[in-house]
Design an enzyme around this catalytic site. Structure first.
Site, PDB file in Angstrom:
ATOM      1  N   GLU A  13      -9.599  14.828  -3.579  1.00 33.33           N
ATOM      2  CA  GLU A  13      -9.581  13.569  -2.828  1.00 33.33           C
ATOM      3  C   GLU A  13      -8.744  13.755  -1.558  1.00 33.33           C
ATOM      4  O   GLU A  13      -7.874  14.635  -1.499  1.00 33.33           O
ATOM      5  CB  GLU A  13      -9.023  12.463  -3.755  1.00 33.33           C
ATOM      6  CG  GLU A  13      -8.791  11.111  -3.129  1.00 33.33           C
ATOM      7  CD  GLU A  13     -10.040  10.403  -2.609  1.00 33.33           C
ATOM      8  OE1 GLU A  13     -10.796  11.026  -1.833  1.00 33.33           O
ATOM      9  OE2 GLU A  13     -10.225   9.217  -2.932  1.00 33.33           O
ATOM     10  N   ASP A  14      -9.007  12.924  -0.572  1.00 33.82           N
ATOM     11  CA  ASP A  14      -8.256  13.037   0.679  1.00 33.82           C
ATOM     12  C   ASP A  14      -6.893  12.361   0.602  1.00 33.82           C
ATOM     13  O   ASP A  14      -5.876  12.949   0.950  1.00 33.82           O
ATOM     14  CB  ASP A  14      -9.073  12.473   1.865  1.00 33.82           C
ATOM     15  CG  ASP A  14      -9.597  11.056   1.614  1.00 33.82           C
ATOM     16  OD1 ASP A  14      -9.366  10.488   0.517  1.00 33.82           O
ATOM     17  OD2 ASP A  14     -10.257  10.510   2.516  1.00 33.82           O
ATOM     18  N   PHE A  22      -1.305   3.965   8.300  1.00 34.51           N
ATOM     19  CA  PHE A  22      -2.721   4.318   8.306  1.00 34.51           C
ATOM     20  C   PHE A  22      -2.924   5.600   9.102  1.00 34.51           C
ATOM     21  O   PHE A  22      -2.594   5.667  10.283  1.00 34.51           O
ATOM     22  CB  PHE A  22      -3.582   3.186   8.863  1.00 34.51           C
ATOM     23  CG  PHE A  22      -5.021   3.335   8.461  1.00 34.51           C
ATOM     24  CD1 PHE A  22      -5.459   2.877   7.227  1.00 34.51           C
ATOM     25  CD2 PHE A  22      -5.920   3.990   9.289  1.00 34.51           C
ATOM     26  CE1 PHE A  22      -6.779   3.056   6.831  1.00 34.51           C
ATOM     27  CE2 PHE A  22      -7.241   4.174   8.901  1.00 34.51           C
ATOM     28  CZ  PHE A  22      -7.674   3.702   7.667  1.00 34.51           C
ATOM     29  N   ASP A  48      -3.939   5.757  -1.922  1.00 33.72           N
ATOM     30  CA  ASP A  48      -3.208   4.573  -1.469  1.00 33.72           C
ATOM     31  C   ASP A  48      -2.864   3.756  -2.710  1.00 33.72           C
ATOM     32  O   ASP A  48      -1.804   3.927  -3.296  1.00 33.72           O
ATOM     33  CB  ASP A  48      -4.065   3.810  -0.463  1.00 33.72           C
ATOM     34  CG  ASP A  48      -3.320   2.646   0.159  1.00 33.72           C
ATOM     35  OD1 ASP A  48      -2.124   2.476  -0.129  1.00 33.72           O
ATOM     36  OD2 ASP A  48      -3.933   1.882   0.925  1.00 33.72           O
ATOM     37  N   ARG A  93     -12.768  11.574  12.256  1.00 33.20           N
ATOM     38  CA  ARG A  93     -12.809  12.514  11.119  1.00 33.20           C
ATOM     39  C   ARG A  93     -12.661  13.963  11.561  1.00 33.20           C
ATOM     40  O   ARG A  93     -12.166  14.800  10.805  1.00 33.20           O
ATOM     41  CB  ARG A  93     -14.134  12.387  10.350  1.00 33.20           C
ATOM     42  CG  ARG A  93     -14.257  11.134   9.512  1.00 33.20           C
ATOM     43  CD  ARG A  93     -15.398  11.315   8.501  1.00 33.20           C
ATOM     44  NE  ARG A  93     -15.907  10.053   8.002  1.00 33.20           N
ATOM     45  CZ  ARG A  93     -15.391   9.369   6.975  1.00 33.20           C
ATOM     46  NH1 ARG A  93     -14.319   9.819   6.369  1.00 33.20           N
ATOM     47  NH2 ARG A  93     -15.938   8.243   6.579  1.00 33.20           N
TER      48      ARG A  93
HETATM   49  P1  IMP Z   1      -7.108   3.779  -3.022  1.00 34.73           P
HETATM   50  O1  IMP Z   1      -8.210   3.464  -3.995  1.00 34.73           O
HETATM   51  O2  IMP Z   1      -6.361   2.552  -2.599  1.00 34.73           O
HETATM   52  O3  IMP Z   1      -6.188   4.871  -3.517  1.00 34.73           O
HETATM   53  O4  IMP Z   1      -7.812   4.231  -1.708  1.00 34.73           O
HETATM   54  C1  IMP Z   1      -8.151   5.505  -1.455  1.00 34.73           C
HETATM   55  C2  IMP Z   1      -9.194   5.542  -0.358  1.00 34.73           C
HETATM   56  O5  IMP Z   1      -8.885   4.624   0.707  1.00 34.73           O
HETATM   57  C3  IMP Z   1      -9.190   6.917   0.268  1.00 34.73           C
HETATM   58  O6  IMP Z   1     -10.144   7.742  -0.347  1.00 34.73           O
HETATM   59  C4  IMP Z   1      -9.545   6.620   1.711  1.00 34.73           C
HETATM   60  O7  IMP Z   1     -10.939   6.605   1.857  1.00 34.73           O
HETATM   61  C5  IMP Z   1      -9.025   5.241   1.958  1.00 34.73           C
HETATM   62  N1  IMP Z   1      -7.706   5.265   2.639  1.00 34.73           N
HETATM   63  C6  IMP Z   1      -6.518   4.869   2.128  1.00 34.73           C
HETATM   64  N2  IMP Z   1      -5.522   5.022   3.012  1.00 34.73           N
HETATM   65  C7  IMP Z   1      -6.099   5.547   4.131  1.00 34.73           C
HETATM   66  C8  IMP Z   1      -5.560   5.947   5.420  1.00 34.73           C
HETATM   67  O8  IMP Z   1      -4.361   5.888   5.724  1.00 34.73           O
HETATM   68  N3  IMP Z   1      -6.468   6.459   6.291  1.00 34.73           N
HETATM   69  C9  IMP Z   1      -7.800   6.584   6.005  1.00 34.73           C
HETATM   70  N4  IMP Z   1      -8.331   6.222   4.826  1.00 34.73           N
HETATM   71  C10 IMP Z   1      -7.484   5.702   3.889  1.00 34.73           C
HETATM   72 MG    MG Z   2     -11.930   8.461   0.521  1.00 37.99          MG
END
Ligand code: IMP
Ligand code: MG
Length: 182
Positions: free
Chosen positions: A103-104, A155, A107, A168
């Site tokens: 995963e990237d 962000f 959050d 990207r």
């Molecule tokens: P989570 O489910 O809240 O953990 O969200 C994870 C997903 O939200 C990641 O796979 C990203 O696609 C997106 N995301 C969360 N924070 C960022 C950020 O700072 N920049 C870009 N995408 C983000």
């Molecule tokens: Mg993502």
């Protein structure tokens, strides 16, 4: 939304191309040791993880298989709802296999939690989660087993990460100015 150029829109560079390369090489070497002889199935969560994923897989000097899943959170806000829609599922059957989810960024951790539960129901031999970036507080979700960098709650874009599809392909990771998305 007011997107211009990276020079204008990025507040600061968090990690340079060189810093990212060095860390990804370390992570790939550690994974190669752990999975040597196990033929792990490396799972890329599209699209954000794509750049990290291809570098990570090439940093592993052991045999791997590659597969891709595309997901999308419901809703339009930049916050995750935890409800994940599968846009493209894996091609592979993961039952009995060693799965590494790539995963990237984490959050809330809800996206990863959802996918882990989904994959667990398919009975892999083992499962590990690897994430390049980790934000400080997970709103109800889970963290990853291996993390590249801990980052502040801001962000970020670049190296696969986007805002509304932009940025990207930046080779570095930078903090997006608030005025771009507020
Ligand atoms: P989570 O489910 O809240 O953990 O969200 C994870 C997903 O939200 C990641 O796979 C990203 O696609 C997106 N995301 C969360 N924070 C960022 C950020 O700072 N920049 C870009 N995408 C983000
Ligand atoms: Mg993502």
């Amino acid at each position: 939304m007011r997107i211009t150029t990276p020079e204008n829109d990025i507040q600061k560079v968090l990690f340079t191309q060189e810093q990212i390369n060095a860390r990804v090489k370390e992570m790939g070497a550690a994974l190669a040791e752990e999975y040597r002889g196990k033929q792990p199935l490396m799972v890329c969560i599209l699209k954000g993880a794509s750049v990290f994923y291809t570098d990570l897989c090439r940093a592993m000097d052991c045999g791997v298989f590659m597969d891709f899943i595309a997901v999308s959170s419901y809703g339009v806000s930049s916050k995750s709802t935890g409800v994940v829609r599968i846009i493209k599922d894996l091609d592979s059957n993961i039952t009995g296999r060693h799965v590494v989810i790539v995963e990237d960024i984490i959050d809330s951790g809800l996206t990863l939690q959802y996918l882990k539960e989904l994959f667990a129901s398919r009975k892999p031999a083992s499962m590990k989660t690897v994430c390049l970036l980790d934000k400080p507080c997970h709103g109800g979700g889970i963290g990853a087993d291996a993390v590249g960098f801990d980052i502040p709650d801001e962000f970020v874009v670049g190296y696969g990460l986007d805002y509304a599809g932009h940025y990207r392909n930046l080779p570095y990771i930078g903090v997006l100015k608030r005025e771009v998305y507020e």
